[in-house]
Design a protein around this motif. Sequence first.
Motif, PDB file in Angstrom:
ATOM      1  N   ASP A  66      -5.100   0.805  -1.422  1.00 16.39           N
ATOM      2  CA  ASP A  66      -4.484   2.097  -1.614  1.00 16.39           C
ATOM      3  C   ASP A  66      -3.849   2.648  -2.950  1.00 16.39           C
ATOM      4  O   ASP A  66      -3.254   3.653  -2.867  1.00 16.39           O
ATOM      5  N   LEU A  67      -3.841   1.459  -3.682  1.00 16.15           N
ATOM      6  CA  LEU A  67      -2.951   1.813  -5.025  1.00 16.15           C
ATOM      7  C   LEU A  67      -4.019   2.412  -6.039  1.00 16.15           C
ATOM      8  O   LEU A  67      -4.189   1.834  -6.981  1.00 16.15           O
ATOM      9  N   ARG A  68      -4.445   3.685  -5.649  1.00 11.92           N
ATOM     10  CA  ARG A  68      -5.419   4.373  -6.583  1.00 11.92           C
ATOM     11  C   ARG A  68      -4.989   4.642  -7.862  1.00 11.92           C
ATOM     12  O   ARG A  68      -6.175   5.006  -8.617  1.00 11.92           O
TER      13      ARG A  68
ATOM     14  N   THR B   6       2.090   4.285  -3.832  1.00 13.25           N
ATOM     15  CA  THR B   6       0.755   4.557  -4.378  1.00 13.25           C
ATOM     16  C   THR B   6       0.650   5.186  -5.714  1.00 13.25           C
ATOM     17  O   THR B   6      -0.354   5.430  -6.134  1.00 13.25           O
TER      18      THR B   6
ATOM     19  N   GLY C 187       0.963  -1.154  -0.030  1.00 17.32           N
ATOM     20  CA  GLY C 187       0.135  -0.224  -0.083  1.00 17.32           C
ATOM     21  C   GLY C 187       0.883   1.367   0.204  1.00 17.32           C
ATOM     22  O   GLY C 187       0.295   2.527  -0.200  1.00 17.32           O
TER      23      GLY C 187
END
Length: 876
Positions: free
Chosen positions: A320-322, A298, A295
């Motif tokens: 969390d890896l948007r 990013t 996470g």
Amino acid sequence: MSSEEEEEEEEEQEIAPDQRPGATIIRGLGWDGDEDDNNYSFYQSEILVGNKPANNNEYLVEAHAVEDPVLVEARADTFIRRNRWWIVGGGIVLALVIIAVVTLSLVDLSGPDAPTEAPTTIQEGIEAKIKVLIIATVPESEAALSNEKAPQHQALQWIVDRVDINDDEWYTDERVLSQYSLATLHLGTSSIIDGDNDSASWFERDGWMRAANECDWYGVSCDENNSVIALNLTGNNLKGTIPAEIGLLSALSSLNLDNNSLSGFIPPELFKPSKLSVLSLAQNALTGSISSSVGQSTDLTLLNLSNNSLFSVIPPEIGDLRSLIKLELAYNELIGSIPSEIGYLTMLEELDVRNNTISHKLPTEMGNLLFLEQLNLQNNDLLGPLPSEMGLMSSLRIWNMSNNHVFHKIPKPLWQGSSLKNLESLDLSYNLLTGESSDDFFQFGESWDHLTSLRLGNNFFRGYSIGMHSLPVRISRQLKRLAELDLSNSFFEGKVPDELFSITSLKVLNLSNSGMKFEVKSRDLLYQITDKLTSLEKLDPSNCAIQGQIPATIRFLDKLDSLRLDRNPLIGAIPTQIGYLVQLKELSIVDNELSGMIPTEFGNLVQLQTLNLVDNGLTGPVPSEFGQLAQLENLDLVNIALNGTIPTEIGNLFQLKRLNLEGNKLIGTMPSQIGRLNELEELFLSFNLLTGAMPSEIGFLTQLKHMMLSYQSRPNGFSETIPFQIVNLVQLESLGLNGNKLTGTIPSEIGRLDKLEHLNLHYNNLKGAIPSEMGGLTQLKFLSLYTNYLSGTIPYQIGNLSLLQTLYLSVKSSTETNELTGVIPSQIGMLEKLELLYLQSNDLAGAIPSEIGSLTQLKELRLQSNGLTGAIPSEI
């Protein structure tokens, strides 16, 4: 201006120390504090050694000391310079250190040829500094840095030995850590030859640990500041573990180590570089879990960990890896569920988690993935009904979730009012989906116009196959662009609807075991297929009750590469026109009622890889034209009453892996040309009329795993001895030579076949002793030597066969008998997996060993008709 004023002005003008003629700067480390209480302040010092003055009595020396509290954290950023060489600062202790360094620096400096090698104390100081830098970032490496055999220690020594303390551009923390990190990777994943920095395993290694600039090393890319931003060593034969020190590459944005032999865990430090956008470690042997540290990255747009042996859940931190666009975790051993946090990956375009053991229901948050184009979930253990929210994935083009445990009806929102307007391929086969053909769950509308592949086979759809509301009819009328349709292994009733033949774009049609039947409306069976579906490349109407003959119009399906007509009551001869199907790679017509000879036109099918005509009424010889099928890998002609000899041309099939001619009436000898089939793994010639000796060339079949030459009908059968060349068949797992007329002894060399699991030599004329070398067959599960003329004792080495389940050493006829003598070896009690033990009708003597009582898996024990004495052991 007076002379005094001029001198004062000159004194106020300071010349940069490193710009004075003949000046040399020596950098080192200093410290201040008490050695006993370990209370130190670190300094970085600059000592300027200049030219001799005019009086030639002393050197000009300037010392510049800078307190560097950040050095403890591995960074010395500023220098506080003194304005005059005669000004002493930094305290008494610092002055002493500077004097010591100056003294060492001036040894033997007698002119222009003075040595430039840095003092030992400075090198030790550099090593100490680098250690602090490394441990601050990778604390786990502290122990390895002190282990002389560890790549971390070796990389540290290498970097210390090559540090150029006079090069301001090179001597930076980032540069030192970059080269240390890369050196650790190189030393830890390749075999170094006697310290000459030559890799014995890497395919490409140009520049590694040789070129001064790491940016010139193979696979390394840098930016304009010489910071490492990409490392690509895909397919370069890296072996060993990934070092955590990769995390020291602070500017790294892309790391690709695909297709190597890396093992061990994925270090969490890999996710520390803040700019990392591409991480690809696919096709290795990595194990362990996916760290929750994932996470931290990013900026990741691509994460590919597929084709490893990762065993863990997908961590929720994946959400969390948007910025993630592509997530590939296929072909691992992942467990648990797909986390609901997956719904945060709103930029995701491809999700591939196939071939794992992921279970539970799909999260409803999947509906948030509006940009998702490819979804591969096949071959997992997913459960429950499909979430209706998946109908919101408007960008989805490819959706495959075959071979799971998804059950219940397909929810209406996936079809009615669905946003799946871009869907091109849908595979829901091999699940537990249900539904009646009359249900309205498949109301295909205009939003499905792009669908080209629909696979619904191996579910529990049922109902009538005809009528305007039936599923097959709806498909036929509404999905006009379909190129692939699979309705196999369903439970429909009725005939194949005529509407199905209107989808002229079809390339793949699989109706096998669908419950639908063909009804003949013209003189040529399959006429509608051969007349209208001429674009077909794969056709499988197996078990659809097709009657009559294979029509000559089959020639018009000249794009076919696969044709399966299994388990139909087809009659008549195979039409010669089948020879026009030159694109065929697979032809299977199993379990029909075909008659006549195999057409010689089969020799035209030069692309053919699989030919299966098992269980028909064909007659005649094996065509010699088969020798032209250079791509053939599997040839099955079992139980079809072939006669004649095995053609020598069979030896031209160099790609052949399986040759099965069992259950025919073949005569003559086994041609020696079979020994040319170097790729052969399975050879089955049992139940024929073959005679003569087994050719010695059989020893060339070094890839052979299964060889069955059993039960040639008497008075036929293989004769003479078992060729000793059989010892070359080191891959052999099963060997059946029973029911022949083999003579001589059992060759002792057979004991070298240490992969053998099944050995059957009964019903022959073998004589002599059972070779003790058979104790080397430690994988053996089945051993049958009954009804021969064997003599001597049962070798005690038989106790080594710890996996043995069946042991036949008996006879079944009073005229054909083994004559085994001596006692039953007590080592038989070591065969813990033994279920059947037949020793009857021999000349065994002595007592029954009590150790037989330890055979707890034993189901049958036969010892009658021997000369055994004493009581039956109570242990039995």
